[in-house]
Design an enzyme around this catalytic site. Structure first.
Site, PDB file in Angstrom:
ATOM      1  N   GLU A  43      -0.253   6.855   9.872  1.00  0.00           N
ATOM      2  CA  GLU A  43       0.828   6.761   8.892  1.00  0.00           C
ATOM      3  C   GLU A  43       1.240   5.304   8.666  1.00  0.00           C
ATOM      4  O   GLU A  43       1.230   4.510   9.605  1.00  0.00           O
ATOM      5  CB  GLU A  43       2.053   7.536   9.407  1.00  0.00           C
ATOM      6  CG  GLU A  43       1.814   9.037   9.520  1.00  0.00           C
ATOM      7  CD  GLU A  43       2.947   9.745  10.266  1.00  0.00           C
ATOM      8  OE1 GLU A  43       3.295   9.287  11.376  1.00  0.00           O
ATOM      9  OE2 GLU A  43       3.456  10.743   9.747  1.00  0.00           O
ATOM     10  N   ASP A  50       6.767  20.664  12.387  1.00  0.00           N
ATOM     11  CA  ASP A  50       6.034  19.759  13.284  1.00  0.00           C
ATOM     12  C   ASP A  50       5.456  20.565  14.456  1.00  0.00           C
ATOM     13  O   ASP A  50       4.625  21.440  14.251  1.00  0.00           O
ATOM     14  CB  ASP A  50       6.980  18.615  13.703  1.00  0.00           C
ATOM     15  CG  ASP A  50       6.241  17.407  14.217  1.00  0.00           C
ATOM     16  OD1 ASP A  50       5.194  17.583  14.856  1.00  0.00           O
ATOM     17  OD2 ASP A  50       6.718  16.274  14.021  1.00  0.00           O
TER      18      ASP A  50
HETATM   19  O1  LIG Z   1       4.933  13.886  15.553  1.00  0.00           O
HETATM   20  C1  LIG Z   1       3.930  14.060  14.838  1.00  0.00           C
HETATM   21  O2  LIG Z   1       3.319  15.074  14.835  1.00  0.00           O
HETATM   22  C2  LIG Z   1       3.464  12.939  13.939  1.00  0.00           C
HETATM   23  O3  LIG Z   1       2.585  12.141  14.617  1.00  0.00           O
HETATM   24  C3  LIG Z   1       4.665  12.238  13.397  1.00  0.00           C
HETATM   25  O4  LIG Z   1       4.349  11.044  12.848  1.00  0.00           O
HETATM   26  C4  LIG Z   1       5.491  13.173  12.482  1.00  0.00           C
HETATM   27  O5  LIG Z   1       5.241  14.494  12.722  1.00  0.00           O
HETATM   28  C5  LIG Z   1       5.343  12.964  11.012  1.00  0.00           C
HETATM   29  O6  LIG Z   1       5.687  11.699  10.655  1.00  0.00           O
HETATM   30  C6  LIG Z   1       6.159  13.911  10.182  1.00  0.00           C
HETATM   31  O7  LIG Z   1       5.390  14.909   9.734  1.00  0.00           O
HETATM   32 ZN   LIG Z   2       3.800  16.713  15.854  1.00  0.00          ZN
END
Ligand SMILES: O=C(O)[C@H](O)[C@@H](O)[C@H](O)[C@H](O)CO
Ligand SMILES: [Zn+2]
EC number: 3.1.1.17
Length: 301
Positions: free
Chosen positions: A123, A206
């Site tokens: 990211e 998540d």
């Molecule tokens: O924790 C995780 O799984 C990712 O590595 C994170 O970077 C965040 O989830 C993401 O930014 C939001 O979707």
């Molecule tokens: Zn995650």
């Protein structure tokens, strides 16, 4: 009926940049977790309250128990074995060799001891990345890797139904919790469908775990909550709000797996938000949920 004795406590003010992959280790009364960009695997002893950590050489996105001792972890684009005693890492397999900007994200071991984990493009900011670069893989006990599908945005939460016949999976940017039929004998998945679509204020799905009643708990990134879902009816059963927005994942642990542990992130918060939410990046314990979890499965290889 939902009892109103739910209690939320920050048990470890760890300031993780992106805490993830909480895993309860019953043998040591400890919680394992990672801080992905800090390249750290941590182990919090719930009795002494002490934390040990091992720093590795690339972002570490998940950790799991290993039957033969020590742990396994996904580091960069590698499935690795982690020896806690001497802090050494051994590579078991590498994926996405043609995708230099990719890394693993969430991972978990299936009931037969295979280590499932998916990848994503790195990211540039939370949830900002080149899309469709990820894939889902699993590392079998003999160390060979199988690829299930590609075109994943942010490979995230995963778990299996209590009868081991369904695999639940989250690709975060689909804003959906999906299910597949699961063949435990072969590790094959089929028949993808959505079991829950997130509502706007729930934000980004998540990490995820299943409870002892077969219901799913999903941590909502930017939503500051975990939600309990019935994958059979597609209904949300409960919402538990936390005092931090960037809740990333959850697992059950503690005595009889009656407590829930939640990780969260600090990255992506501005100075004002950090002042409002000083516990961002800490480890939270939720008690009084009235439902237990199940022990994590160890990697069998
Ligand atoms: O924790 C995780 O799984 C990712 O590595 C994170 O970077 C965040 O989830 C993401 O930014 C939001 O979707
Ligand atoms: Zn995650």
């Amino acid at each position: 009926m939902i009892m109103s004795s739910v209690k939320i406590e920050c048990v470890l003010p760890e300031n993780c940049r992106c805490g993830e992959s909480p895993v309860w280790e019953e043998a040591s009364d400890s919680l394992l977790f990672v801080d992905i960009p800090a390249k750290k695997v941590c182990r919090w002893d719930s009795l002494s309250k002490g934390v040990q950590q091992v720093t590795v050489d690339a972002p570490v996105s998940s950790v799991a128990l290993r039957q033969s001792g020590g742990y396994v972890a996904t580091i960069g684009t590698k499935f690795c074995a982690l020896n806690w005693e001497d802090q050494s890492v051994a590579v078991l397999a590498t994926v996405d060799k043609d995708k230099k900007n990719n890394r693993f994200n969430d991972g978990k071991v299936d009931p037969a001891g295979r280590y499932f984990a998916g990848t994503m493009a790195e990211e540039t900011a939370p949830a900002v990345l080149e899309r469709h670069q990820g894939s889902l893989y699993s590392l079998f006990p003999d160390h060979h890797v199988e690829k299930y599908f590609d075109q994943v945005d942010i490979s995230n939460g995963l778990d299996w139904s209590l009868d081991h016949k369904i695999f639940y999976y989250i690709d975060s940017l689909s804003y959906s919790v999906d299910a597949f039929d699961y063949d435990l004998q072969t590790g094959k998945i089929s028949n993808r469908r959505s079991v829950y679509k997130l509502e706007k204020e729930e934000q980004i799905p998540d990490g995820m775990c299943i409870d002892a009643e077969g219901k799913l708990w999903v941590a909502c990134y930017n939503g500051g909550r975990v939600i309990r879902l019935d994958p059979e009816t597609g209904k949300r059963l409960q919402t538990v709000k936390l005092p931090v927005d960037k809740t990333t994942s959850c697992c059950f642990g503690g005595k009889d797996y009656s407590e829930m542990y939640v990780t969260c992130a600090r990255d992506g918060m501005d100075a004002e938000k950090l002042l409002q939410q000083p516990q961002a990046g800490g480890i939270f314990k939720i008690t009084g949920l009235g439902v237990k979890g199940i022990p994590p499965y160890p990697y069998a290889g």
